[in-house]
Design a protein around this motif. Sequence first.
Motif, mmCIF file in Angstrom:
data_model
loop_
_atom_site.group_PDB
_atom_site.id
_atom_site.type_symbol
_atom_site.label_atom_id
_atom_site.label_comp_id
_atom_site.label_asym_id
_atom_site.label_seq_id
_atom_site.Cartn_x
_atom_site.Cartn_y
_atom_site.Cartn_z
ATOM 1 N N SER A 7 -64.601 20.895 -9.673
ATOM 2 C CA SER A 7 -63.418 20.051 -9.534
ATOM 3 C C SER A 7 -63.506 19.192 -8.289
ATOM 4 O O SER A 7 -64.122 19.569 -7.289
ATOM 5 C CB SER A 7 -62.153 20.918 -9.460
ATOM 6 O OG SER A 7 -60.982 20.121 -9.525
ATOM 7 N N ASP A 8 -62.896 18.034 -8.365
ATOM 8 C CA ASP A 8 -62.667 17.157 -7.215
ATOM 9 C C ASP A 8 -63.925 16.806 -6.413
ATOM 10 O O ASP A 8 -63.960 16.977 -5.197
ATOM 11 C CB ASP A 8 -61.630 17.794 -6.280
ATOM 12 C CG ASP A 8 -60.253 17.888 -6.908
ATOM 13 O OD1 ASP A 8 -59.428 16.991 -6.666
ATOM 14 O OD2 ASP A 8 -60.011 18.850 -7.659
ATOM 15 N N PRO A 9 -64.949 16.258 -7.077
ATOM 16 C CA PRO A 9 -66.096 15.795 -6.296
ATOM 17 C C PRO A 9 -65.808 14.515 -5.510
ATOM 18 O O PRO A 9 -66.453 14.260 -4.490
ATOM 19 C CB PRO A 9 -67.184 15.567 -7.341
ATOM 20 C CG PRO A 9 -66.461 15.417 -8.638
ATOM 21 C CD PRO A 9 -65.219 16.242 -8.532
ATOM 22 N N GLU A 162 -56.433 32.742 -29.150
ATOM 23 C CA GLU A 162 -56.261 32.765 -27.708
ATOM 24 C C GLU A 162 -56.520 31.377 -27.170
ATOM 25 O O GLU A 162 -57.292 30.603 -27.751
ATOM 26 C CB GLU A 162 -57.150 33.798 -27.031
ATOM 27 C CG GLU A 162 -58.643 33.639 -27.260
ATOM 28 C CD GLU A 162 -59.425 34.778 -26.627
ATOM 29 O OE1 GLU A 162 -60.213 34.489 -25.697
ATOM 30 O OE2 GLU A 162 -59.265 35.940 -27.045
ATOM 31 N N ALA A 163 -55.857 31.031 -26.057
ATOM 32 C CA ALA A 163 -55.902 29.662 -25.542
ATOM 33 C C ALA A 163 -56.192 29.660 -24.046
ATOM 34 O O ALA A 163 -55.876 30.617 -23.322
ATOM 35 C CB ALA A 163 -54.580 28.954 -25.821
ATOM 36 N N TYR A 164 -56.795 28.552 -23.608
ATOM 37 C CA TYR A 164 -57.117 28.322 -22.205
ATOM 38 C C TYR A 164 -56.645 26.911 -21.868
ATOM 39 O O TYR A 164 -56.967 25.967 -22.598
ATOM 40 C CB TYR A 164 -58.623 28.473 -21.960
ATOM 41 C CG TYR A 164 -59.112 29.859 -22.309
ATOM 42 C CD1 TYR A 164 -59.212 30.845 -21.337
ATOM 43 C CD2 TYR A 164 -59.411 30.202 -23.627
ATOM 44 C CE1 TYR A 164 -59.621 32.131 -21.665
ATOM 45 C CE2 TYR A 164 -59.815 31.482 -23.966
ATOM 46 C CZ TYR A 164 -59.924 32.444 -22.979
ATOM 47 O OH TYR A 164 -60.307 33.720 -23.311
ATOM 48 N N VAL A 165 -55.893 26.760 -20.783
ATOM 49 C CA VAL A 165 -55.283 25.484 -20.421
ATOM 50 C C VAL A 165 -56.001 24.907 -19.200
ATOM 51 O O VAL A 165 -56.251 25.621 -18.211
ATOM 52 C CB VAL A 165 -53.782 25.664 -20.123
ATOM 53 C CG1 VAL A 165 -53.162 24.359 -19.633
ATOM 54 C CG2 VAL A 165 -53.052 26.175 -21.373
ATOM 55 N N PHE A 166 -56.307 23.609 -19.278
ATOM 56 C CA PHE A 166 -56.990 22.893 -18.198
ATOM 57 C C PHE A 166 -56.159 21.668 -17.827
ATOM 58 O O PHE A 166 -55.777 20.881 -18.697
ATOM 59 C CB PHE A 166 -58.385 22.441 -18.649
ATOM 60 C CG PHE A 166 -59.293 23.557 -19.099
ATOM 61 C CD1 PHE A 166 -60.278 24.054 -18.255
ATOM 62 C CD2 PHE A 166 -59.159 24.105 -20.367
ATOM 63 C CE1 PHE A 166 -61.113 25.087 -18.677
ATOM 64 C CE2 PHE A 166 -59.995 25.134 -20.800
ATOM 65 C CZ PHE A 166 -60.962 25.628 -19.945
ATOM 66 N N GLN A 202 -57.048 24.720 -12.906
ATOM 67 C CA GLN A 202 -56.527 23.525 -12.243
ATOM 68 C C GLN A 202 -57.451 23.104 -11.109
ATOM 69 O O GLN A 202 -58.298 23.888 -10.670
ATOM 70 C CB GLN A 202 -55.143 23.825 -11.647
ATOM 71 C CG GLN A 202 -54.163 24.490 -12.594
ATOM 72 C CD GLN A 202 -53.218 25.446 -11.870
ATOM 73 O OE1 GLN A 202 -52.045 25.164 -11.745
ATOM 74 N NE2 GLN A 202 -53.737 26.567 -11.382
ATOM 75 N N GLY A 203 -57.257 21.891 -10.609
ATOM 76 C CA GLY A 203 -57.945 21.396 -9.428
ATOM 77 C C GLY A 203 -56.917 20.902 -8.422
ATOM 78 O O GLY A 203 -55.922 21.546 -8.151
ATOM 79 N N HIS A 204 -57.179 19.696 -7.840
ATOM 80 C CA HIS A 204 -56.182 18.924 -7.088
ATOM 81 C C HIS A 204 -55.866 19.503 -5.714
ATOM 82 O O HIS A 204 -55.868 18.772 -4.727
ATOM 83 C CB HIS A 204 -54.907 18.808 -7.936
ATOM 84 C CG HIS A 204 -53.947 17.749 -7.489
ATOM 85 N ND1 HIS A 204 -54.342 16.479 -7.155
ATOM 86 C CD2 HIS A 204 -52.588 17.775 -7.342
ATOM 87 C CE1 HIS A 204 -53.271 15.759 -6.844
ATOM 88 N NE2 HIS A 204 -52.203 16.529 -6.928
ATOM 89 N N TYR A 205 -55.549 20.794 -5.618
ATOM 90 C CA TYR A 205 -55.237 21.420 -4.339
ATOM 91 C C TYR A 205 -56.552 21.907 -3.738
ATOM 92 O O TYR A 205 -57.108 22.922 -4.142
ATOM 93 C CB TYR A 205 -54.264 22.586 -4.555
ATOM 94 C CG TYR A 205 -53.882 23.324 -3.299
ATOM 95 C CD1 TYR A 205 -53.243 22.667 -2.246
ATOM 96 C CD2 TYR A 205 -54.165 24.683 -3.160
ATOM 97 C CE1 TYR A 205 -52.897 23.341 -1.093
ATOM 98 C CE2 TYR A 205 -53.815 25.370 -2.012
ATOM 99 C CZ TYR A 205 -53.185 24.698 -0.984
ATOM 100 O OH TYR A 205 -52.843 25.372 0.176
ATOM 101 N N PRO A 217 -53.875 34.701 -15.372
ATOM 102 C CA PRO A 217 -54.556 34.144 -14.198
ATOM 103 C C PRO A 217 -54.418 32.620 -14.144
ATOM 104 O O PRO A 217 -54.640 31.937 -15.148
ATOM 105 C CB PRO A 217 -56.016 34.550 -14.399
ATOM 106 C CG PRO A 217 -55.992 35.621 -15.435
ATOM 107 C CD PRO A 217 -54.821 35.334 -16.309
ATOM 108 N N TYR A 218 -54.052 32.123 -12.981
ATOM 109 C CA TYR A 218 -54.016 30.687 -12.708
ATOM 110 C C TYR A 218 -55.096 30.420 -11.657
ATOM 111 O O TYR A 218 -54.950 30.787 -10.497
ATOM 112 C CB TYR A 218 -52.643 30.252 -12.190
ATOM 113 C CG TYR A 218 -51.593 30.102 -13.276
ATOM 114 C CD1 TYR A 218 -51.066 28.848 -13.587
ATOM 115 C CD2 TYR A 218 -51.122 31.198 -13.985
ATOM 116 C CE1 TYR A 218 -50.101 28.690 -14.578
ATOM 117 C CE2 TYR A 218 -50.154 31.057 -14.986
ATOM 118 C CZ TYR A 218 -49.657 29.800 -15.266
ATOM 119 O OH TYR A 218 -48.701 29.652 -16.252
#
Length: 237
Positions: A7-9, A162-166, A202-205, A217-218
């Motif tokens: 994430s976030d390069p 089952e699901a995974y959220v991005f 997630q990324g961003h932070y 898990p987040y």
Amino acid sequence: MKLGLFSDPHFCPKDVTCGTRRPALSFGKIREAMEVFRAETVDLVVCLGDLADECGTTEENIAAAEELSAMIRSFGLPVFCVPGNHDYQNFTREEFARHTGGLNAPPSYRTGEGKTLIFLDANCADDGTVYRRNALDWTNAYLTEEQRDILRNALTSEETKEAYVFVHQNLDPTVESHHIIRNAADIREMIRTSGKVKAVFQGHYHPGKESVIDGIPYHTLPAMCEGEENRFFVMEI
């Protein structure tokens, strides 16, 4: 299923930005990550946003995106990029697809094993204004009704076991407040009540964060661009 994640390069030719970011190093960092992902035979690579940063002129932004994406695609692995606010700073969604050879993440992706990967785009203000070049407030991120429908439809589908959220911006309420999506509480409730979501990515932070909310898990991935250390992950789901 095995995922390669980063994430976030914030790739651009600048040596240092914002005091701690080393965006010029991200080209080599991504190449190192892709080499590991290929050696580990991952099934899918996911970038959680902010692939590139502001280089200067429009032409320089395009050249950087095309150079970076050509290197990424040369490894022959499937790659999905979740859009981040800096990606919208440089390009529209259509322009990003054109200049990266189609690395845009689809709304959802089914593995054929009952798993559904859901890719959300929160690059919109809470008044419905889509982020655009030189006209965005990164602290005002929102998931529109269209995006909520994508999530709702994927979670209620009988094909989804089952699901995974991005998503680039943060659904986790424990990160620094400016990074949190304005309607994150509503989205977390959808995730909780579905009973299907096994993890949120997630990324961003940039410091990264690990939380468990309602038993889910987040994962907030630390930013690849920070300092000289590389950050990427291989994860089984």
